[in-house]
Design an enzyme around this catalytic site. Structure first.
Site, short mmCIF file in Angstrom:
data_model
loop_
_atom_site.label_atom_id
_atom_site.label_comp_id
_atom_site.label_asym_id
_atom_site.label_seq_id
_atom_site.Cartn_x
_atom_site.Cartn_y
_atom_site.Cartn_z
N HIS A 41 6.45 2.20 -10.86
CA HIS A 41 5.12 2.02 -10.26
C HIS A 41 4.01 2.41 -11.24
O HIS A 41 4.21 3.25 -12.12
CB HIS A 41 5.01 2.85 -8.98
CG HIS A 41 5.10 4.34 -9.17
ND1 HIS A 41 4.01 5.16 -9.27
CD2 HIS A 41 6.18 5.16 -9.27
CE1 HIS A 41 4.40 6.41 -9.40
NE2 HIS A 41 5.72 6.45 -9.41
N ASP A 86 4.42 10.85 -14.19
CA ASP A 86 4.76 10.18 -12.92
C ASP A 86 3.68 9.19 -12.52
O ASP A 86 2.75 9.55 -11.78
CB ASP A 86 4.95 11.27 -11.83
CG ASP A 86 5.38 10.65 -10.50
OD1 ASP A 86 5.25 11.34 -9.48
OD2 ASP A 86 5.77 9.46 -10.50
N HIS A 113 2.29 15.48 -9.58
CA HIS A 113 1.32 15.51 -8.48
C HIS A 113 0.36 16.69 -8.57
O HIS A 113 -0.32 17.01 -7.59
CB HIS A 113 2.01 15.54 -7.10
CG HIS A 113 2.81 14.31 -6.81
ND1 HIS A 113 3.29 14.01 -5.57
CD2 HIS A 113 3.22 13.30 -7.63
CE1 HIS A 113 3.96 12.88 -5.62
NE2 HIS A 113 3.94 12.42 -6.85
N GLU A 134 3.60 2.93 -4.85
CA GLU A 134 4.77 3.78 -4.60
C GLU A 134 4.38 5.12 -3.99
O GLU A 134 5.09 5.65 -3.13
CB GLU A 134 5.55 4.01 -5.91
CG GLU A 134 6.91 4.67 -5.73
CD GLU A 134 6.86 6.18 -5.68
OE1 GLU A 134 7.87 6.79 -5.27
OE2 GLU A 134 5.81 6.77 -6.03
N GLU A 135 3.25 5.66 -4.45
CA GLU A 135 2.87 7.00 -3.98
C GLU A 135 2.46 7.01 -2.51
O GLU A 135 2.22 8.08 -1.94
CB GLU A 135 1.74 7.57 -4.86
CG GLU A 135 2.14 7.79 -6.31
CD GLU A 135 3.19 8.90 -6.51
OE1 GLU A 135 3.59 9.13 -7.67
OE2 GLU A 135 3.64 9.50 -5.50
N GLU A 150 11.24 6.37 -13.11
CA GLU A 150 10.55 7.59 -12.71
C GLU A 150 10.85 8.65 -13.77
O GLU A 150 11.80 8.50 -14.55
CB GLU A 150 11.06 8.05 -11.33
CG GLU A 150 10.65 7.15 -10.20
CD GLU A 150 9.22 7.39 -9.73
OE1 GLU A 150 8.86 6.86 -8.67
OE2 GLU A 150 8.45 8.10 -10.42
ZN LIG Z 1 6.70 8.34 -9.22
#
Ligand SMILES: [Zn+2]
Length: 412
Positions: A107, A136, A385, A170-171, A195
């Site tokens: 993603h 990520d 994140h 995706e998130e 990923e």
């Molecule tokens: Zn990811």
């Protein structure tokens, strides 16, 4: 990768005897090393544009860059709208001289907001790169582009078809792209997902199983009454909910990796009113697909035992992202990856993770061996994140070597 911060990382077979050390493929290693600098340029360019899920302006900017890069690498590119949050899924394909169909998936959206890239642009410090989504999963996007460049430099086209998919949501559960992932993956022999891997584990790893995510909900309907004047006329939904949550505590199965945690509750309106309504939400994680039915059936049987009479209780389980279950085809790919890494003298663990990824959508329950799927082929990094998310610069060359070698191996 959703909720990676809460990742329950289980490393297994890391202690298995390392495969015999074969010498590295010098040509591939040289090609990977040559991509190190250009890779970092690409990563900087991607990180410095905001692509939070739904940030259509930023996603479109990066989409244009990715489209041009894929076309420059000889792939025919099409786009599919990803409704729900906006942005497009990019699908690029090129044919080769072989027979095997291989898909590279990752993603290009992040969890970060508009303006974060300007506040925290791409930087490198003490062997690490920083910036929103640097690992990520923009590190994985750049990894795919530079695997294509390395294959080009090696003049390798021994696959039947090479497909690249970049999705924009995706998130937020890939709601707009999941059907396209499942549809295109169904036609593949192998799916490699990019990923990131996990610096915190202290050992490099690829992922051979991911958990699925389901959303549990519990509702209780009671009867309202005045808490002072006529409490006995009421049926306390909050009390019943508390009772139900306690008796639904043990629906997990740690041996199978199944968990159900109640995480959110609501109930009551005013302090002087016996509450008529109450509800709870829960997070279910699992590796084994049949666990959905087991948990649903057991829960619906258990809720029949009430503490407060004359209350109505419902239990529902909404399906979220499916798991990449433990399966022989993925395990075999993991072992091949470990053997390739051993050529560099580096151990590689085969990880099972508690978070869900798009590998779950690529997995075909009715055809578990095809495509064979492997996850976490992106860059090594950590603190996903969060504002101090990082990528490990020294992992670029070994990771490029691994993914390039894997594409070449599975093409045969
Ligand atoms: Zn990811």
């Amino acid at each position: 990768m959703r909720s990676l911060a809460s990742l329950a990382l289980a490393l297994f077979v890391a202690l298995a005897p390392r495969p015999a050390l074969a010498a590295p493929d010098e040509a591939v290693l040289a090609a990977a090393k040559a991509q190190d600098g250009p890779y970092r340029e690409t990563l900087k360019g991607l990180v410095d544009v905001d692509t939070g899920t739904g940030d259509v302006a930023g996603l479109s900017k990066v989409e244009a860059v990715l489209k041009a890069r894929l076309e420059a690498a000889g792939l025919a590119v099409s786009t599919r709208a990803a409704p729900a949050f906006g942005g497009n899924t990019l699908v690029g394909t090129r044919s080769g001289t072989g027979t095997r169909k291989i898909m590279l998936l990752v993603h290009y959206d992040t969890v970060f907001g508009t303006g974060d890239a300007a506040k925290r642009p791409y930087t490198e410090r003490d062997g690490r790169a920083y910036g929103p989504g640097v690992a990520d999963a923009k590190g994985g996007v750049a990894m795919i582009l530079h695997v294509l460049a390395a294959l080009e430099a090696l003049r390798f086209d021994g696959y039947g078809a090479l497909t690249v998919m970049f999705n924009p949501d995706e998130e937020r559960g890939s709601r707009g792209s999941r059907d396209a992932i499942a549809e295109i993956a169904r036609d593949q022999d192998v799916v490699l997902s990019f990923e990131p891997s996990f610096a915190e584990a202290g050992i490099d790893a690829v992922t051979v199983a991911t958990k699925g995510i389901n959303y549990a909900s519990l509702t209780v309907k009671g009867r309202a009454s005045h808490a002072g004047g006529a409490p006995e006329a009421g049926r306390n939904a909050v009390v019943e909910l508390a009772h139900q949550i306690l008796q639904l505590q043990d629906l997990g199965d740690s041996a199978k990796g199944t968990s159900l945690h109640w995480t959110v509750i609501h109930g009551g309106t005013k302090p002087n009113i016996i509450p008529e309504d109450a509800r709870a939400e829960g997070d279910m994680r699992y590796f084994v697909p049949d666990e959905y039915d087991r948990v649903l059936t057991q829960a619906r049987r258990i809720i029949g035992a009430h503490r407060v009479p004359d209350t109505q209780v419902t239990f529902d389980l909404a399906k979220g992202r499916p798991p990449l279950p433990r399966n022989p085809a993925t395990k075999a790919l993991g072992e091949r990856a470990r053997a390739i890494y051993a050529e560099l003298g580096t151990p590689l663990a085969l990880a099972e993770i508690g978070g869900g990824t798009d590998a779950g959508y690529a997995f075909q329950p009715d055809s578990p061996a095809k495509p064979a799927i492997l996850e976490s082929l992106g860059i090594v990094g950590g603190h996903y994140h969060s504002a101090d998310e990082f990528a490990v610069l020294a992992s670029i060359t070994p990771r490029l070597y691994l993914a390039t070698r894997l594409v070449m191996e599975v093409s045969r």
